[in-house]
Design a protein around this motif. Structure first.
Motif, PDB file in Angstrom:
ATOM      1  N   THR A 118       0.409  -1.264  -0.083  1.00 47.91           N
ATOM      2  CA  THR A 118       0.145   0.037  -0.467  1.00 47.91           C
ATOM      3  C   THR A 118       0.724   1.429  -0.178  1.00 47.91           C
ATOM      4  N   LEU A 119       1.962   1.241   0.606  1.00 50.00           N
ATOM      5  CA  LEU A 119       2.631   2.195   0.370  1.00 50.00           C
ATOM      6  C   LEU A 119       3.611   2.691  -0.679  1.00 50.00           C
ATOM      7  N   LEU A 120       3.818   0.856  -1.206  1.00 51.52           N
ATOM      8  CA  LEU A 120       4.254   1.476  -2.625  1.00 51.52           C
ATOM      9  C   LEU A 120       3.563   2.008  -3.287  1.00 51.52           C
ATOM     10  N   GLU A 121       2.639   1.613  -3.479  1.00 41.54           N
ATOM     11  CA  GLU A 121       0.989   2.177  -3.766  1.00 41.54           C
ATOM     12  C   GLU A 121       0.885   4.037  -4.017  1.00 41.54           C
ATOM     13  N   LEU A 122       0.672   4.519  -2.875  1.00 46.85           N
ATOM     14  CA  LEU A 122       0.850   5.331  -2.225  1.00 46.85           C
ATOM     15  C   LEU A 122       2.197   5.922  -3.350  1.00 46.85           C
ATOM     16  N   ILE A 123       3.429   6.118  -2.503  1.00 47.18           N
ATOM     17  CA  ILE A 123       4.376   6.498  -3.007  1.00 47.18           C
ATOM     18  C   ILE A 123       4.151   7.236  -4.608  1.00 47.18           C
ATOM     19  N   ASP A 124       4.175   4.998  -5.636  1.00 47.23           N
ATOM     20  CA  ASP A 124       3.495   5.701  -6.597  1.00 47.23           C
ATOM     21  C   ASP A 124       3.106   7.010  -7.512  1.00 47.23           C
ATOM     22  N   SER A 125       2.194   6.861  -6.638  1.00 45.39           N
ATOM     23  CA  SER A 125       0.456   7.805  -7.560  1.00 45.39           C
ATOM     24  C   SER A 125       1.327   8.928  -6.889  1.00 45.39           C
ATOM     25  N   CYS A 126       2.139   8.985  -6.401  1.00 42.96           N
ATOM     26  CA  CYS A 126       2.299  10.563  -6.340  1.00 42.96           C
ATOM     27  C   CYS A 126       3.244  11.587  -7.146  1.00 42.96           C
ATOM     28  N   ASP A 127       2.680  12.835  -7.200  1.00 39.37           N
ATOM     29  CA  ASP A 127       3.095  14.275  -8.398  1.00 39.37           C
ATOM     30  C   ASP A 127       3.688  14.340  -7.396  1.00 39.37           C
ATOM     31  N   LYS A 128       5.438  14.222  -7.181  1.00 39.23           N
ATOM     32  CA  LYS A 128       5.415  15.458  -6.447  1.00 39.23           C
ATOM     33  C   LYS A 128       5.712  17.113  -6.746  1.00 39.23           C
ATOM     34  N   ASN A 129       5.430  17.134  -7.499  1.00 32.99           N
ATOM     35  CA  ASN A 129       5.679  19.026  -7.827  1.00 32.99           C
ATOM     36  C   ASN A 129       4.175  19.230  -7.949  1.00 32.99           C
ATOM     37  N   GLY A 130       2.910  18.675  -7.895  1.00 32.98           N
ATOM     38  CA  GLY A 130       1.819  18.174  -7.345  1.00 32.98           C
ATOM     39  C   GLY A 130       1.179  19.233  -6.234  1.00 32.98           C
ATOM     40  N   PRO A 131      -0.099  20.597  -6.262  1.00 32.50           N
ATOM     41  CA  PRO A 131       0.189  20.958  -4.956  1.00 32.50           C
ATOM     42  C   PRO A 131      -1.068  19.509  -3.654  1.00 32.50           C
ATOM     43  N   ILE A 132       0.220  20.623  -2.700  1.00 36.46           N
ATOM     44  CA  ILE A 132      -0.410  20.329  -0.984  1.00 36.46           C
ATOM     45  C   ILE A 132      -2.525  19.168  -1.033  1.00 36.46           C
ATOM     46  N   GLY A 133      -2.904  20.125  -2.389  1.00 32.70           N
ATOM     47  CA  GLY A 133      -4.757  19.920  -1.935  1.00 32.70           C
ATOM     48  C   GLY A 133      -4.816  18.890  -2.907  1.00 32.70           C
ATOM     49  N   GLU A 134      -3.901  18.252  -3.334  1.00 30.67           N
ATOM     50  CA  GLU A 134      -4.239  16.865  -4.425  1.00 30.67           C
ATOM     51  C   GLU A 134      -3.008  15.963  -4.439  1.00 30.67           C
ATOM     52  N   CYS A 135      -2.964  15.665  -3.184  1.00 26.73           N
ATOM     53  CA  CYS A 135      -1.170  14.897  -2.297  1.00 26.73           C
ATOM     54  C   CYS A 135      -2.142  13.695  -2.632  1.00 26.73           C
ATOM     55  N   PRO A 136      -2.781  12.143  -3.298  1.00 26.98           N
ATOM     56  CA  PRO A 136      -3.171  10.825  -2.701  1.00 26.98           C
ATOM     57  C   PRO A 136      -3.090  10.334  -2.030  1.00 26.98           C
ATOM     58  N   ILE A 137      -1.596  10.756  -1.034  1.00 28.84           N
ATOM     59  CA  ILE A 137      -1.139  10.382   0.343  1.00 28.84           C
ATOM     60  C   ILE A 137      -1.860  10.660   1.237  1.00 28.84           C
ATOM     61  N   LEU A 138      -1.484  12.212   1.556  1.00 23.96           N
ATOM     62  CA  LEU A 138      -2.817  12.487   2.156  1.00 23.96           C
ATOM     63  C   LEU A 138      -4.203  12.261   2.071  1.00 23.96           C
ATOM     64  N   GLU A 139      -4.663  12.152   1.019  1.00 22.12           N
ATOM     65  CA  GLU A 139      -5.968  11.802   0.769  1.00 22.12           C
ATOM     66  C   GLU A 139      -6.346  10.763   1.056  1.00 22.12           C
ATOM     67  N   ALA A 140      -5.179   9.423   0.703  1.00 20.72           N
ATOM     68  CA  ALA A 140      -5.447   8.251   1.285  1.00 20.72           C
ATOM     69  C   ALA A 140      -5.344   8.047   3.117  1.00 20.72           C
ATOM     70  N   LEU A 141      -4.971   8.204   3.460  1.00 21.19           N
ATOM     71  CA  LEU A 141      -5.037   8.746   5.234  1.00 21.19           C
ATOM     72  C   LEU A 141      -5.912   9.547   5.434  1.00 21.19           C
ATOM     73  N   GLU A 142      -6.693  10.437   4.587  1.00 25.22           N
ATOM     74  CA  GLU A 142      -8.025  11.271   5.391  1.00 25.22           C
ATOM     75  C   GLU A 142      -9.254  10.212   5.113  1.00 25.22           C
ATOM     76  N   GLY A 143      -8.472   9.374   4.334  1.00 26.91           N
ATOM     77  CA  GLY A 143     -10.409   7.886   3.571  1.00 26.91           C
ATOM     78  C   GLY A 143      -9.573   6.638   2.469  1.00 26.91           C
ATOM     79  N   GLU A 144     -10.297   7.248   1.906  1.00 30.25           N
ATOM     80  CA  GLU A 144     -10.322   5.941   0.520  1.00 30.25           C
ATOM     81  C   GLU A 144      -9.114   6.940   0.145  1.00 30.25           C
ATOM     82  N   ASN A 145      -8.491   6.376  -1.029  1.00 32.00           N
ATOM     83  CA  ASN A 145      -7.611   6.667  -2.072  1.00 32.00           C
ATOM     84  C   ASN A 145      -8.255   7.281  -3.410  1.00 32.00           C
ATOM     85  N   GLU A 146      -7.513   7.731  -4.397  1.00 29.19           N
ATOM     86  CA  GLU A 146      -8.646   8.077  -5.943  1.00 29.19           C
ATOM     87  C   GLU A 146      -9.219   6.515  -6.866  1.00 29.19           C
TER      88      GLU A 146
END
Length: 152
Positions: A118-146
């Motif tokens: 799951t962590l590798l999946e989240l890391i791979d889904s992250c666009d490190k240049n995107g805005p923090i409001g669209e961070c898939p890691i934070l979204e996943a920690l808040e509930g369900e991921n994309e």
């Protein structure tokens, strides 16, 4: 070796708490804690109030440490020690406890493998240049991921 500090008590070699801790490779507070938890037998006391420890205490402390290294909890170790002291205990009963611990370890390893994936999946889904409001890691920690998948 500090044999000069070892004392005889009723013909048995005895040790002070510091020496017991040193010989068992634990600290004095650990000895006291295990005594409170009834993992080691209550030592006799000298008239001066000092506790009188024996080789049996050292052996039991070493047993506890080895069992902890194999993943046994203090409660499980207490149960093992009680079984060990019961003359009616069979080797099969001890084996059953070890098999139960083995299954627990396998389950934990499977859980850790799932966490790793799951962590590798989240890391791979992250666009490190995107805005923090669209961070898939934070979204996943808040509930369900994309993908709509819960973390666990």
């Amino acid at each position: 070796m500090r044999e000069d500090r070892e004392k005889k008590y009723e013909g048995i070699t005895t040790f002070k708490i510091g020496e017991v801790a040193r010989k068992a490779n634990v600290n004095k507070e650990t000895v006291r804690y295990y005594e409170k938890r009834d993992l080691i037998p209550k030592p006799d006391r000298r008239r001066s109030g000092y506790r009188i420890f024996t080789q049996r205490h050292i052996d039991q402390l070493r047993f506890i440490k080895r069992a902890q290294e194999l993943g046994f909890t203090l409660s499980e170790i207490k149960e093992l020690l009680e079984l060990r002291m019961d003359e009616g205990t069979t080797c099969n009963e001890i084996k059953a406890e070890a098999e139960k611990k083995y299954r627990d370890v396998v389950d934990k390893m499977n859980d850790l493998q799932q966490i790793k994936e799951t962590l590798l999946e989240l890391i791979d889904s992250c666009d490190k240049n995107g805005p923090i409001g669209e961070c898939p890691i934070l979204e996943a920690l808040e509930g369900e991921n994309e993908t709509g998948r819960n973390l666990r």
